[in-house]
Design an enzyme around this catalytic site. Structure first.
Site, PDB file in Angstrom:
ATOM      1  N   LYS A  84       8.108  -3.189 -37.104  1.00 55.63           N
ATOM      2  CA  LYS A  84       7.104  -4.015 -37.917  1.00 55.63           C
ATOM      3  C   LYS A  84       6.006  -2.823 -38.096  1.00 55.63           C
ATOM      4  O   LYS A  84       5.260  -2.491 -37.376  1.00 55.63           O
ATOM      5  CB  LYS A  84       6.669  -5.222 -37.273  1.00 55.63           C
ATOM      6  CG  LYS A  84       6.662  -6.482 -37.911  1.00 55.63           C
ATOM      7  CD  LYS A  84       6.068  -7.831 -37.126  1.00 55.63           C
ATOM      8  CE  LYS A  84       6.158  -8.896 -37.634  1.00 55.63           C
ATOM      9  NZ  LYS A  84       5.571 -10.174 -37.055  1.00 55.63           N
TER      10      LYS A  84
HETATM   11  C1  E4P Z   1       5.232 -12.790 -38.717  1.00 54.71           C
HETATM   12  O1  E4P Z   1       5.847 -12.228 -38.336  1.00 54.71           O
HETATM   13  C2  E4P Z   1       3.926 -13.110 -37.962  1.00 54.71           C
HETATM   14  O2  E4P Z   1       4.113 -12.859 -36.531  1.00 54.71           O
HETATM   15  C3  E4P Z   1       3.614 -14.562 -37.836  1.00 54.71           C
HETATM   16  O3  E4P Z   1       4.488 -15.302 -38.679  1.00 54.71           O
HETATM   17  C4  E4P Z   1       1.920 -14.932 -38.213  1.00 54.71           C
HETATM   18  O4  E4P Z   1       1.844 -16.055 -38.347  1.00 54.71           O
HETATM   19  P1  E4P Z   1       0.238 -16.801 -38.129  1.00 54.71           P
HETATM   20  O5  E4P Z   1      -0.342 -16.793 -39.466  1.00 54.71           O
HETATM   21  O6  E4P Z   1       0.634 -18.165 -37.529  1.00 54.71           O
HETATM   22  O7  E4P Z   1      -0.259 -15.808 -36.947  1.00 54.71           O
END
Ligand code: E4P
Length: 218
Positions: A84
């Site tokens: 990522k």
């Molecule tokens: C995506 O890969 C992120 O880990 C995640 O969806 C972030 O979500 P949040 O806005 O609830 O922290």
């Protein structure tokens, strides 16, 4: 639509996998911190062993060179690992470099169509637009998904759209209606998807009738 689980909690992953709802997992530094394990590489390997599907682990370097080095290390942990990378100027360089080496990249923290277009051109395997965080600031998160799906279809990009920052069941419904490839969903939202009061009421009535039959004559 594929369901990824947005968590680094192994117990939750195992439970949701048992429901048949785990096609992959996404983590980020905050989710790793919540899991509370400092041996993050070992945890990612354990998650990969359970999931047997794409597992995203996020780099923490902010410069392209550092992101590439960290990404190569993360990708080497397990064949299921996806790296990522945050969608920044430096991130784009890292996405292009890692994708060029055949490493699957999930471009994260995407909040605009242009960012999604850039990461697809750079070769990202996945794009993660954050719908909940856009909704939080008064923008329309699902409209962004609709736009990205349309743009990717226009140019036949292979990059898969992961709806991220999912907060409630309607985000999942809308993701499916818009034809998103994947929704990455927190465990508590996945549990909500199955619940319906009429299911509970109907089951209670069936059980009451069954009990009457068992207790009756003839
Ligand atoms: C995506 O890969 C992120 O880990 C995640 O969806 C972030 O979500 P949040 O806005 O609830 O922290």
């Amino acid at each position: 639509m594929k369901f990824f689980i947005d968590t680094a909690d192994l117990d939750d992953i195992k439970e949701i996998k048992a429901m048949g709802m785990c096609d992959g997992v996404t983590t980020n530094p905050s989710l790793m911190a919540k899991a509370g394990r400092k041996d993050t590489d070992a945890l990612l390997r354990e998650i990969c062993a359970v999931v047997q599907g794409p597992v995203s682990g996020e780099v923490t370097a902010l410069d392209a060179e550092g992101m590439v080095a960290e990404g190569e290390r993360l990708a080497g942990l397990d064949p299921h690992m996806v790296v990522k990378i945050p969608t920044t100027y430096e991130g784009l360089k890292a996405i292009a470099a890692l994708s060029g080496k055949g490493i699957r990249v999930n471009a994260t923290l995407v909040f605009s169509v242009n960012q999604a277009l850039l990461v697809a051109k750079a070769g990202a395997a996945y794009v993660s637009p954050f719908v909940g965080r856009l909704d939080d600031v008064g923008e329309d998160g699902m409209q962004l998904i609709s736009d990205i799906v349309e743009v990717y279809q226009n140019y036949e990009y292979d990059t898969e759209v992961i709806v991220a920052s999912v907060r409630h069941p309607m985000h999942v419904v809308d993701s499916a209606l818009l034809g998103a490839d994947i929704a990455t969903i927190p465990p508590q939202v996945i549990r909500k998807l199955v619940a319906h009061p009429l299911t509970d009421k109907g089951l209670a009535a069936f059980m009451a009738d069954w009990d009457k039959l068992q207790g009756g004559q003839g």
